[in-house]
Structure formats: C-alpha cells, structure tokens
Design a protein around this motif. Structure first.
Motif, PDB file in Angstrom:
ATOM      1  N   ASN A  56       0.821  -1.207   0.000  1.00  0.00           N
ATOM      2  CA  ASN A  56       0.000   0.000   0.000  1.00  0.00           C
ATOM      3  C   ASN A  56       0.852   1.253   0.000  1.00  0.00           C
ATOM      4  O   ASN A  56       2.011   1.234   0.372  1.00  0.00           O
ATOM      5  CB  ASN A  56      -0.950   0.003   1.208  1.00  0.00           C
ATOM      6  CG  ASN A  56      -0.218   0.259   2.504  1.00  0.00           C
ATOM      7  OD1 ASN A  56       0.878  -0.219   2.710  1.00  0.00           O
ATOM      8  ND2 ASN A  56      -0.834   1.012   3.386  1.00  0.00           N
ATOM      9  N   HIS A  57       0.246   2.309  -0.480  1.00  0.00           N
ATOM     10  CA  HIS A  57       0.800   3.654  -0.390  1.00  0.00           C
ATOM     11  C   HIS A  57      -0.189   4.464   0.454  1.00  0.00           C
ATOM     12  O   HIS A  57      -1.212   4.914  -0.060  1.00  0.00           O
ATOM     13  CB  HIS A  57       0.943   4.299  -1.772  1.00  0.00           C
ATOM     14  CG  HIS A  57       2.168   3.882  -2.523  1.00  0.00           C
ATOM     15  ND1 HIS A  57       2.508   4.466  -3.717  1.00  0.00           N
ATOM     16  CD2 HIS A  57       3.129   2.969  -2.275  1.00  0.00           C
ATOM     17  CE1 HIS A  57       3.625   3.924  -4.173  1.00  0.00           C
ATOM     18  NE2 HIS A  57       4.008   3.006  -3.313  1.00  0.00           N
ATOM     19  N   PRO A  58       0.090   4.626   1.740  1.00  0.00           N
ATOM     20  CA  PRO A  58      -0.832   5.360   2.609  1.00  0.00           C
ATOM     21  C   PRO A  58      -1.088   6.799   2.163  1.00  0.00           C
ATOM     22  O   PRO A  58      -2.081   7.401   2.546  1.00  0.00           O
ATOM     23  CB  PRO A  58      -0.149   5.332   3.973  1.00  0.00           C
ATOM     24  CG  PRO A  58       0.837   4.227   3.904  1.00  0.00           C
ATOM     25  CD  PRO A  58       1.232   4.107   2.469  1.00  0.00           C
ATOM     26  N   SER A  59      -0.208   7.328   1.330  1.00  0.00           N
ATOM     27  CA  SER A  59      -0.364   8.709   0.853  1.00  0.00           C
ATOM     28  C   SER A  59      -1.594   8.884  -0.028  1.00  0.00           C
ATOM     29  O   SER A  59      -2.050  10.003  -0.239  1.00  0.00           O
ATOM     30  CB  SER A  59       0.870   9.124   0.056  1.00  0.00           C
ATOM     31  OG  SER A  59       0.942   8.366  -1.150  1.00  0.00           O
ATOM     32  N   GLY A  60      -2.113   7.786  -0.562  1.00  0.00           N
ATOM     33  CA  GLY A  60      -3.238   7.866  -1.487  1.00  0.00           C
ATOM     34  C   GLY A  60      -2.816   7.994  -2.939  1.00  0.00           C
ATOM     35  O   GLY A  60      -3.639   7.989  -3.835  1.00  0.00           O
ATOM     36  N   ASN A  61      -1.511   8.091  -3.198  1.00  0.00           N
ATOM     37  CA  ASN A  61      -0.974   8.195  -4.554  1.00  0.00           C
ATOM     38  C   ASN A  61      -0.508   6.811  -5.009  1.00  0.00           C
ATOM     39  O   ASN A  61       0.466   6.291  -4.484  1.00  0.00           O
ATOM     40  CB  ASN A  61       0.193   9.186  -4.578  1.00  0.00           C
ATOM     41  CG  ASN A  61       0.783   9.340  -5.962  1.00  0.00           C
ATOM     42  OD1 ASN A  61       0.382   8.683  -6.918  1.00  0.00           O
ATOM     43  ND2 ASN A  61       1.765  10.214  -6.078  1.00  0.00           N
ATOM     44  N   PRO A  62      -1.164   6.203  -6.005  1.00  0.00           N
ATOM     45  CA  PRO A  62      -0.796   4.856  -6.435  1.00  0.00           C
ATOM     46  C   PRO A  62       0.374   4.792  -7.418  1.00  0.00           C
ATOM     47  O   PRO A  62       0.725   3.714  -7.886  1.00  0.00           O
ATOM     48  CB  PRO A  62      -2.084   4.350  -7.096  1.00  0.00           C
ATOM     49  CG  PRO A  62      -2.674   5.577  -7.699  1.00  0.00           C
ATOM     50  CD  PRO A  62      -2.361   6.689  -6.705  1.00  0.00           C
ATOM     51  N   GLU A  63       0.986   5.933  -7.715  1.00  0.00           N
ATOM     52  CA  GLU A  63       2.104   5.934  -8.667  1.00  0.00           C
ATOM     53  C   GLU A  63       3.310   5.199  -8.077  1.00  0.00           C
ATOM     54  O   GLU A  63       3.700   5.456  -6.941  1.00  0.00           O
ATOM     55  CB  GLU A  63       2.501   7.363  -9.034  1.00  0.00           C
ATOM     56  CG  GLU A  63       1.508   8.038  -9.948  1.00  0.00           C
ATOM     57  CD  GLU A  63       1.325   7.277 -11.248  1.00  0.00           C
ATOM     58  OE1 GLU A  63       2.327   6.967 -11.930  1.00  0.00           O
ATOM     59  OE2 GLU A  63       0.168   6.996 -11.586  1.00  0.00           O
ATOM     60  N   PRO A  64       3.918   4.299  -8.850  1.00  0.00           N
ATOM     61  CA  PRO A  64       5.086   3.571  -8.345  1.00  0.00           C
ATOM     62  C   PRO A  64       6.322   4.466  -8.267  1.00  0.00           C
ATOM     63  O   PRO A  64       6.547   5.303  -9.136  1.00  0.00           O
ATOM     64  CB  PRO A  64       5.295   2.459  -9.373  1.00  0.00           C
ATOM     65  CG  PRO A  64       4.667   2.972 -10.621  1.00  0.00           C
ATOM     66  CD  PRO A  64       3.542   3.878 -10.199  1.00  0.00           C
ATOM     67  N   GLY A  94      -5.704   3.811  -1.134  1.00  0.00           N
ATOM     68  CA  GLY A  94      -7.102   4.175  -0.913  1.00  0.00           C
ATOM     69  C   GLY A  94      -7.992   3.362  -1.821  1.00  0.00           C
ATOM     70  O   GLY A  94      -7.956   2.141  -1.811  1.00  0.00           O
ATOM     71  N   THR A  95      -8.776   4.036  -2.660  1.00  0.00           N
ATOM     72  CA  THR A  95      -9.669   3.343  -3.588  1.00  0.00           C
ATOM     73  C   THR A  95      -9.037   3.174  -4.968  1.00  0.00           C
ATOM     74  O   THR A  95      -9.662   2.628  -5.871  1.00  0.00           O
ATOM     75  CB  THR A  95     -10.997   4.125  -3.740  1.00  0.00           C
ATOM     76  OG1 THR A  95     -10.698   5.438  -4.232  1.00  0.00           O
ATOM     77  CG2 THR A  95     -11.738   4.220  -2.419  1.00  0.00           C
ATOM     78  N   LYS A  96      -7.785   3.610  -5.123  1.00  0.00           N
ATOM     79  CA  LYS A  96      -7.089   3.514  -6.406  1.00  0.00           C
ATOM     80  C   LYS A  96      -6.023   2.429  -6.335  1.00  0.00           C
ATOM     81  O   LYS A  96      -5.594   2.038  -5.261  1.00  0.00           O
ATOM     82  CB  LYS A  96      -6.451   4.854  -6.765  1.00  0.00           C
ATOM     83  CG  LYS A  96      -7.470   5.974  -6.936  1.00  0.00           C
ATOM     84  CD  LYS A  96      -6.776   7.281  -7.188  1.00  0.00           C
ATOM     85  CE  LYS A  96      -6.625   7.970  -5.837  1.00  0.00           C
ATOM     86  NZ  LYS A  96      -6.021   9.271  -5.905  1.00  0.00           N
ATOM     87  N   HIS A  97      -5.583   1.984  -7.486  1.00  0.00           N
ATOM     88  CA  HIS A  97      -4.494   1.011  -7.530  1.00  0.00           C
ATOM     89  C   HIS A  97      -3.718   1.161  -8.841  1.00  0.00           C
ATOM     90  O   HIS A  97      -4.209   1.752  -9.799  1.00  0.00           O
ATOM     91  CB  HIS A  97      -5.025  -0.421  -7.393  1.00  0.00           C
ATOM     92  CG  HIS A  97      -5.695  -0.929  -8.634  1.00  0.00           C
ATOM     93  ND1 HIS A  97      -6.998  -0.625  -8.948  1.00  0.00           N
ATOM     94  CD2 HIS A  97      -5.228  -1.685  -9.653  1.00  0.00           C
ATOM     95  CE1 HIS A  97      -7.316  -1.195 -10.095  1.00  0.00           C
ATOM     96  NE2 HIS A  97      -6.260  -1.836 -10.543  1.00  0.00           N
ATOM     97  N   THR A  98      -2.522   0.610  -8.834  1.00  0.00           N
ATOM     98  CA  THR A  98      -1.687   0.551 -10.028  1.00  0.00           C
ATOM     99  C   THR A  98      -1.167  -0.867 -10.175  1.00  0.00           C
ATOM    100  O   THR A  98      -0.717  -1.476  -9.202  1.00  0.00           O
ATOM    101  CB  THR A  98      -0.486   1.518  -9.924  1.00  0.00           C
ATOM    102  OG1 THR A  98      -0.980   2.854  -9.865  1.00  0.00           O
ATOM    103  CG2 THR A  98       0.454   1.381 -11.110  1.00  0.00           C
ATOM    104  N   SER A  99      -1.239  -1.397 -11.375  1.00  0.00           N
ATOM    105  CA  SER A  99      -0.697  -2.710 -11.706  1.00  0.00           C
ATOM    106  C   SER A  99       0.617  -2.496 -12.443  1.00  0.00           C
ATOM    107  O   SER A  99       0.640  -1.895 -13.525  1.00  0.00           O
ATOM    108  CB  SER A  99      -1.666  -3.484 -12.598  1.00  0.00           C
ATOM    109  OG  SER A  99      -1.002  -4.552 -13.240  1.00  0.00           O
TER     110      SER A  99
END
Length: 107
Positions: A56-64, A94-99
């Motif tokens: 997870n990224h607690p920041s809410g930013n899903p960018e790797p 959060g509600t976003k994700h990155t693959s």
C-alpha cells in the motif's frame, strides 16, 4: 497461486530492517530493505505456481516509485530463476491502484 491459477493463501512480508535514524515515514518507506527470499519462502512451502505481490501507499498516490519498480524487477527476476513467476505487483492507495504488470514493468 496454485497450478490451477487459484489463490490458495496470502502471506504478509515485513521489511527486514529500517535505518534507526529515519526522520520521516516517507523516508522510511524508501529505505526499507526487502528480502526476496522472504517473498518466495511461503510460495515455495505452498508449492505455488506463481505469486502476485502488493503493497500500500498510505499517501493515497498509487504511482510507483523508482524503488517500487526496482524491487519489482528484482522480484520478477528472482521468481523466474526459481520457476515461480511474479504475475503482478499491485500498489493499493485508498480506492485507487496501479498494476505494474499493466505498466509493462513485469514481462
């Protein structure tokens, strides 16, 4: 994943060490040292056909981050060597994700 491509178990892997002089949580996440062996240990014990990593990224930013990409490539290489491919590395924010597989980081 089993040989039938079904998820059989999940395992939490924690950082093996953090620098004791880290000034912030953001710096801590960058300096976490992960053990590739720890990621694959349970997969080997479970006779897994493949793994999917996520964090997870607690920041809410899903960018790797560059570190996320570097670790993903190392995990994919190690998994390939062991015959346990990494199908994906997901970043949940959060509600976003990155693959990272969709981004082409994993072949």
């Amino acid at each position: 994943m089993s040989t039938r491509r079904c998820s059989r178990s999940s395992t939490s892997i924690r950082p093996t060490s953090l620098s004791a002089t880290i000034p912030s949580a953001k710096a801590a996440s960058r300096r976490a040292r992960w053990s590739r062996g720890g990621v694959f240990e349970q997969a080997i014990l479970d006779d897994a056909a493949a793994v999917i990593c996520l964090h997870n990224h607690p920041s809410g930013n899903p960018e790797p981050s560059r570190e996320d990409i570097r670790i993903t490539r190392q995990l994919a290489e190690a998994g390939g060597t062991m015959g346990i491919p990494v199908h994906d590395h997901l970043i949940i924010a959060g509600t976003k994700h990155t693959s990272l597989a969709e981004r082409g980081v994993i072949d």
